[in-house]
Design a protein around this motif. Sequence first.
Motif, short mmCIF file in Angstrom:
data_model
loop_
_atom_site.label_atom_id
_atom_site.label_comp_id
_atom_site.label_asym_id
_atom_site.label_seq_id
_atom_site.Cartn_x
_atom_site.Cartn_y
_atom_site.Cartn_z
N LEU A 275 0.84 -1.20 0.00
CA LEU A 275 0.00 0.00 0.00
C LEU A 275 0.87 1.25 0.00
CD1 LEU A 275 -2.71 1.49 0.29
CD2 LEU A 275 -2.56 1.11 2.76
N VAL A 276 0.57 2.16 -0.92
CA VAL A 276 1.27 3.45 -0.98
C VAL A 276 0.22 4.55 -0.85
CG1 VAL A 276 2.82 4.93 -2.28
CG2 VAL A 276 2.94 2.47 -2.57
N PRO A 277 0.00 5.04 0.37
CA PRO A 277 -0.88 6.21 0.51
C PRO A 277 -0.11 7.41 -0.04
CG PRO A 277 -0.59 5.06 2.60
CD PRO A 277 0.44 4.53 1.65
N THR A 278 -0.73 8.19 -0.91
CA THR A 278 -0.01 9.28 -1.54
C THR A 278 -0.83 10.56 -1.54
OG1 THR A 278 1.22 9.93 -3.51
CG2 THR A 278 -0.80 8.67 -3.87
N ALA B 1 8.66 5.36 -5.51
CA ALA B 1 9.82 4.69 -6.11
C ALA B 1 10.19 3.44 -5.32
CB ALA B 1 11.01 5.66 -6.16
N HIS B 2 10.25 3.56 -4.01
CA HIS B 2 10.59 2.41 -3.17
C HIS B 2 9.52 1.32 -3.26
CE1 HIS B 2 13.64 5.00 -1.47
NE2 HIS B 2 14.12 3.97 -0.80
N ALA B 3 8.26 1.71 -3.21
CA ALA B 3 7.17 0.73 -3.24
C ALA B 3 7.15 -0.05 -4.54
CB ALA B 3 5.84 1.43 -3.01
N VAL C 37 0.77 -3.18 -6.18
CA VAL C 37 0.82 -1.90 -5.48
C VAL C 37 -0.58 -1.29 -5.45
CG1 VAL C 37 1.70 0.47 -5.59
CG2 VAL C 37 3.21 -1.44 -6.10
N HIS C 38 -0.99 -0.88 -4.27
CA HIS C 38 -2.27 -0.18 -4.12
C HIS C 38 -1.97 1.29 -3.87
CE1 HIS C 38 -5.09 -3.72 -3.45
NE2 HIS C 38 -3.90 -4.25 -3.70
N ALA C 39 -2.37 2.15 -4.80
CA ALA C 39 -2.16 3.60 -4.68
C ALA C 39 -3.41 4.19 -4.05
CB ALA C 39 -1.92 4.21 -6.04
N LEU C 40 -3.28 4.68 -2.82
CA LEU C 40 -4.43 5.20 -2.07
C LEU C 40 -4.29 6.70 -1.86
CD1 LEU C 40 -6.98 4.87 -0.25
CD2 LEU C 40 -5.39 4.35 1.63
N TYR C 41 -5.30 7.43 -2.30
CA TYR C 41 -5.39 8.86 -2.01
C TYR C 41 -6.61 9.06 -1.13
CZ TYR C 41 -6.17 13.85 -2.52
OH TYR C 41 -6.39 15.19 -2.27
N VAL C 42 -6.41 9.73 0.01
CA VAL C 42 -7.52 9.98 0.92
C VAL C 42 -7.86 11.46 0.87
CG1 VAL C 42 -8.35 9.85 3.29
CG2 VAL C 42 -6.76 8.10 2.43
N VAL D 204 4.57 -3.60 -13.05
CA VAL D 204 3.99 -4.00 -11.76
C VAL D 204 2.49 -3.74 -11.79
CG1 VAL D 204 3.92 -3.37 -9.30
CG2 VAL D 204 6.12 -3.60 -10.48
N GLU D 205 1.73 -4.71 -11.31
CA GLU D 205 0.28 -4.52 -11.22
C GLU D 205 -0.03 -3.46 -10.18
OE1 GLU D 205 -3.74 -7.05 -10.10
OE2 GLU D 205 -1.89 -8.14 -10.56
N ALA D 206 -0.96 -2.55 -10.52
CA ALA D 206 -1.33 -1.47 -9.60
C ALA D 206 -2.83 -1.29 -9.55
CB ALA D 206 -0.66 -0.17 -10.03
#
Length: 144
Positions: A6-9, A20-22, A33-38, A79-81
């Motif tokens: 999970l990458v909260p961004t 980059a690290h994720a 990779v799960h890109a999460l914006y809150v 990478v699957e996202a």
Amino acid sequence: MYDTILVPTDGSDGGAAAVAHAVDLAAVHGATVHALYVVDVRMSPISANMDHDDVVELVDESGDRPTAAVLDRAEQAGVEAVEVIRLGVPHRVIREYADDEGVDLVVMGTHGRTGVEHALVGSVTERVVRTLDVPVLTVHPGSA
């Protein structure tokens, strides 16, 4: 070791380093990779009662989507996202999402705030580190 990262961004420099690290870790481990914006309902005219699709439309109208960098970098790396936009209080939504999706690792950027600024503004990353039961990798903005 890691299947779901999970990458909260929020689109910040710290977030870019975390992306980059994720993505690199996901490539090594074959993870998604799960890109999460809150959308923080405390800091905007958006309320928790608004329709999700209306909020996504408002985010799109505001300019670049904060999750775009994650999706672009993941695509370049093969990478699957997954893109996720949620409403609420960021550290709570991140915790709930990690629990619900069985996240193995959370990768988050830091803003490098110190002293009074840190005390006044606080840190979503710090709250996540203290409240999650899975590993949280924190990444400083200059470490990409």
